[in-house]
Design a protein around this motif. Sequence first.
Motif: not given
Length: 193
Positions: A151-169
């Motif tokens: 569902d694109r929710s994170l387990v543990v927050e990280v410091t980076c652009d959230p849009n980048l995480l979406e691109e990576l997956i």
Amino acid sequence: MKQLYESMVSLLEQNENFAVATLFDKTGSAPRSDGAKMVVRADGSIVGTIGGGRLEAEAIGLAKEMIGARKTVVHSFNLTSKDAAGSDMICGGVGEILIDFIDAGDANNLKVYAEAADIVKRCKRGWLITILGKPANDGGISRQQCLVKPDRSLVVEVTCDPNLLEELIAGPAKITLHSEIFDDQRFLVEPLR
């Protein structure tokens, strides 16, 4: 993979530090494929494998050092050299191994690996993302880790652009381990399925 993540959770619950060796960015022949993992304890005992032989023995030795030093490192390997030929190794590849120090005192590690174990156990999917910074003067590298749920929710927050995480997956990345570099950070993306 189920046993591997369950072992990580068990060690963290027992407050035991360990290292995880992950094979990635491999080209050519190597004992195992990208994403092969093993847990290494301080005494050198392991769960899982990255292929055995000398490569695994070197990874275990380095992991034990990193547990003592409390550091994460990326180790390059080359199985095409004369050294590999002289040791009767049949592989001929190059790549990298992430030797990731896992601190049992950091509650975020238990959160991430407990969720990973649950995803694998229930045959769900998710993405384990490890963010590596530049190497430090002491030889280690900074590290952040999170797990992205379907569902694109994170387990543990990280410091980076959230849009980048979406691109990576997205796209083919949904099913294959890969690493990407953005803004002096290296992202190792491991699909769980």
